[in-house]
Design an enzyme around this catalytic site. Structure first.
Site, PDB file in Angstrom:
ATOM      1  N   HIS A 118      10.554 -29.747 -40.455  1.00 48.84           N
ATOM      2  CA  HIS A 118      11.402 -28.832 -41.317  1.00 48.84           C
ATOM      3  C   HIS A 118      11.767 -29.570 -42.546  1.00 48.84           C
ATOM      4  O   HIS A 118      12.039 -30.566 -42.878  1.00 48.84           O
ATOM      5  CB  HIS A 118      12.493 -28.427 -40.346  1.00 48.84           C
ATOM      6  CG  HIS A 118      13.400 -27.291 -41.116  1.00 48.84           C
ATOM      7  ND1 HIS A 118      14.315 -27.313 -42.100  1.00 48.84           N
ATOM      8  CD2 HIS A 118      13.526 -26.046 -40.595  1.00 48.84           C
ATOM      9  CE1 HIS A 118      14.848 -26.289 -42.348  1.00 48.84           C
ATOM     10  NE2 HIS A 118      14.318 -25.311 -41.485  1.00 48.84           N
ATOM     11  N   ASP A 191      15.799 -35.098 -35.374  1.00 47.08           N
ATOM     12  CA  ASP A 191      16.379 -33.631 -35.886  1.00 47.08           C
ATOM     13  C   ASP A 191      16.416 -32.766 -34.489  1.00 47.08           C
ATOM     14  O   ASP A 191      15.240 -32.332 -33.937  1.00 47.08           O
ATOM     15  CB  ASP A 191      15.379 -32.844 -36.867  1.00 47.08           C
ATOM     16  CG  ASP A 191      15.676 -31.351 -37.255  1.00 47.08           C
ATOM     17  OD1 ASP A 191      16.658 -31.089 -36.443  1.00 47.08           O
ATOM     18  OD2 ASP A 191      14.821 -30.854 -38.065  1.00 47.08           O
ATOM     19  N   GLN A 194      16.049 -27.690 -32.759  1.00 44.04           N
ATOM     20  CA  GLN A 194      15.616 -26.873 -31.775  1.00 44.04           C
ATOM     21  C   GLN A 194      15.608 -27.375 -30.383  1.00 44.04           C
ATOM     22  O   GLN A 194      15.397 -26.675 -29.433  1.00 44.04           O
ATOM     23  CB  GLN A 194      14.117 -26.460 -32.242  1.00 44.04           C
ATOM     24  CG  GLN A 194      13.840 -25.977 -33.462  1.00 44.04           C
ATOM     25  CD  GLN A 194      14.661 -24.663 -33.774  1.00 44.04           C
ATOM     26  OE1 GLN A 194      14.584 -23.679 -32.480  1.00 44.04           O
ATOM     27  NE2 GLN A 194      14.806 -24.122 -34.782  1.00 44.04           N
ATOM     28  N   LYS A 217      22.386 -22.348 -33.659  1.00 40.87           N
ATOM     29  CA  LYS A 217      20.984 -22.291 -32.755  1.00 40.87           C
ATOM     30  C   LYS A 217      21.342 -22.476 -31.292  1.00 40.87           C
ATOM     31  O   LYS A 217      20.688 -22.377 -30.397  1.00 40.87           O
ATOM     32  CB  LYS A 217      20.047 -23.386 -33.501  1.00 40.87           C
ATOM     33  CG  LYS A 217      19.712 -23.135 -34.699  1.00 40.87           C
ATOM     34  CD  LYS A 217      18.431 -23.897 -34.969  1.00 40.87           C
ATOM     35  CE  LYS A 217      18.078 -23.881 -36.672  1.00 40.87           C
ATOM     36  NZ  LYS A 217      17.248 -23.030 -37.081  1.00 40.87           N
ATOM     37  N   CYS A 354      10.271 -22.876 -43.230  1.00 38.62           N
ATOM     38  CA  CYS A 354      10.528 -24.288 -44.028  1.00 38.62           C
ATOM     39  C   CYS A 354       9.893 -25.401 -43.646  1.00 38.62           C
ATOM     40  O   CYS A 354      10.491 -26.457 -43.130  1.00 38.62           O
ATOM     41  CB  CYS A 354      12.215 -24.296 -43.574  1.00 38.62           C
ATOM     42  SG  CYS A 354      13.112 -22.821 -44.206  1.00 38.62           S
TER      43      CYS A 354
END
Ligand SMILES: Cc1ncc(COP(=O)(O)O)c(C=O)c1O
Length: 396
Positions: A118, A191, A194, A217, A354
């Site tokens: 991303h 990261d 998700q 999220k 993104c």
């Protein structure tokens, strides 16, 4: 629009989400809808409990400080960390910027990222003056860790990978990524935007050095997220924003700083955001992340089977992706697909997500993306399939 029916759902939580009545919300990877428990916790925090934190000497403030710090403990625990290693940020973007801006480079000026990152895990490193190298993907859309091993040098300070891809849903072998990074003296930043809502995470087991994620999220509010970092690393990092709450003492001649995490939380924090995130963490833990993962895997399998049975639909990413299915209808721009799906009461994301470098790898400008959550069920997939049939009819 069709009323949701529960067909094969192992989780039965749809009725807890007041904002998705008669709507097939398949954009949870962008932001999750909120269960009533989170909405109630936010309302109570403003309507009954509200006061500032860390400053007031009156009882309400001290109770709110307790709630804020309880939220920190719960948020660190959900990834297997300790409270004093968890900094509240505005989200994953700010968490990654914080590391990029404050981690001493120790003479290493390169970062190793991957082709599926991303922009939030690309641009901060560029702005902080690092040279960026990007690991290619395997044919099924995983980060190629053999290539990462070959590419990593002693000039790399950070290996920064998405734990789960926001476009392809690919799940990283994070433990192997940590071993590869550490073998060359680099640090692993994951990261986890998700991953945290969809897989059970234990940063100790992985051996990660930094972990970034966003509350919104994870069924929590926007404007709050977290950076987890190993305590000795956080202790080596200078503050990056100055103001209240992050100091030890201030004079015009010399200011000294608080220890982490306070050192990195300048100003009045997002108090109610933290309370809402705590409620979200509790909600997710009650269901269990293993159960959510299993549920989303079943939905991905069902969606991929249904879409691959349709002619003229291209699917991206691995078969075992975590909760995310990207696709295109041949000859139709993803925005047109998403617009027609919207008319059919189905919300999907369309665009580059993104992740422009990944779009180049896939050879497309954009994809449509269906992403699932704990409340998703087969009725969402059936509506998606009907909507795609309509796309195909309209575009001939
Ligand atoms: C993999 C990944 N990383 C980072 C981000 C940025 O998150 P935020 O905008 O909440 O900071 C996102 C959001 O879509 C994401 O999916």
């Amino acid at each position: 629009m069709n009323a949701p029916t529960r067909i094969n759902s192992a989780l039965d939580v749809r009725s807890q989400f007041p904002a998705i009545v008669n709507w097939h919300y398949l954009d949870s990877a962008a932001t999750a809808q909120k269960p009533q428990a989170v909405i109630d916790a936010i309302a109570k925090a403003y309507a009954q409990d509200y006061a500032t934190v860390h400053r007031g000497v009156y009882q309400r403030s001290s109770e709110m400080t307790g709630r804020y710090e309880d939220a920190r403990a719960a948020t660190s625990k959900v990834i297997g960390g300790k409270p004093d290693e968890l900094i509240f940020t505005r989200g994953a973007t700010e968490a990654i910027n914080l590391v990029a801006r404050t981690l001493p480079k120790n003479g290493r000026n390169r970062v190793l990222l991957s082709a599926l990152e991303h922009h939030s895990n690309i641009v901060p490193w560029q702005l902080a003056g690092y040279e960026v190298d990007a690991v290619p993907l395997t044919p099924d859309g995983q980060i190629d860790l053999d290539a990462a091993e070959d590419m990593l040098t002693k000039e790399h300070r950070i290996v920064g990978f998405a734990h789960v891809s926001n476009v392809l849903g690919s799940i990283l072998d994070a433990q192997r990524a940590a071993e590869i990074a550490h073998a060359k003296g680099a640090l692993l930043l994951l990261d986890g935007c998700q991953a945290v809502p969809r897989v059970s995470v234990n940063i100790g087991k992985i051996g990660a050095d930094f972990y970034a994620f966003s509350g919104h999220k994870l069924y929590g509010p926007t404007g709050i997220g977290a950076l987890w970092g190993r305590s000795e690393l956080l202790a080596s990092m200078p503050p990056w924003q100055g103001g209240g709450a992050m100091i030890d003492s201030v004079s015009f001649e010399r200011t000294t700083f608080a220890d982490p995490p306070a050192r990195f939380e300048a100003g009045t924090p997002h108090i109610v955001g933290a309370v809402g995130l705590h409620a979200a963490v509790d909600w997710v833990e009650k269901l269990s992340l293993d159960a959510i993962h299993e549920h989303e895997c079943a939905l991905v399998a069902e969606a991929r089977a249904a879409l691959s049975d349709m002619s003229g639909v291209t699917l991206y990413g691995p078969e075992d992706s975590a909760g995310i299915v990207s696709f295109n209808v041949d000859g139709v721009h993803a925005h047109d697909t998403a617009t027609i799906l919207d008319d059919a009461g189905v919300a999907v994301r369309a665009g580059h997500h993104c992740a422009q470098p990944l779009m180049r790898v896939l050879g497309v400008e954009a994809t449509a993306r269906a992403s699932f959550a704990a409340h998703s069920d087969s009725s969402d997939i059936a509506a998606l399939v009907r909507g795609i049939e309509q796309v195909k009819r309209i575009f001939g």
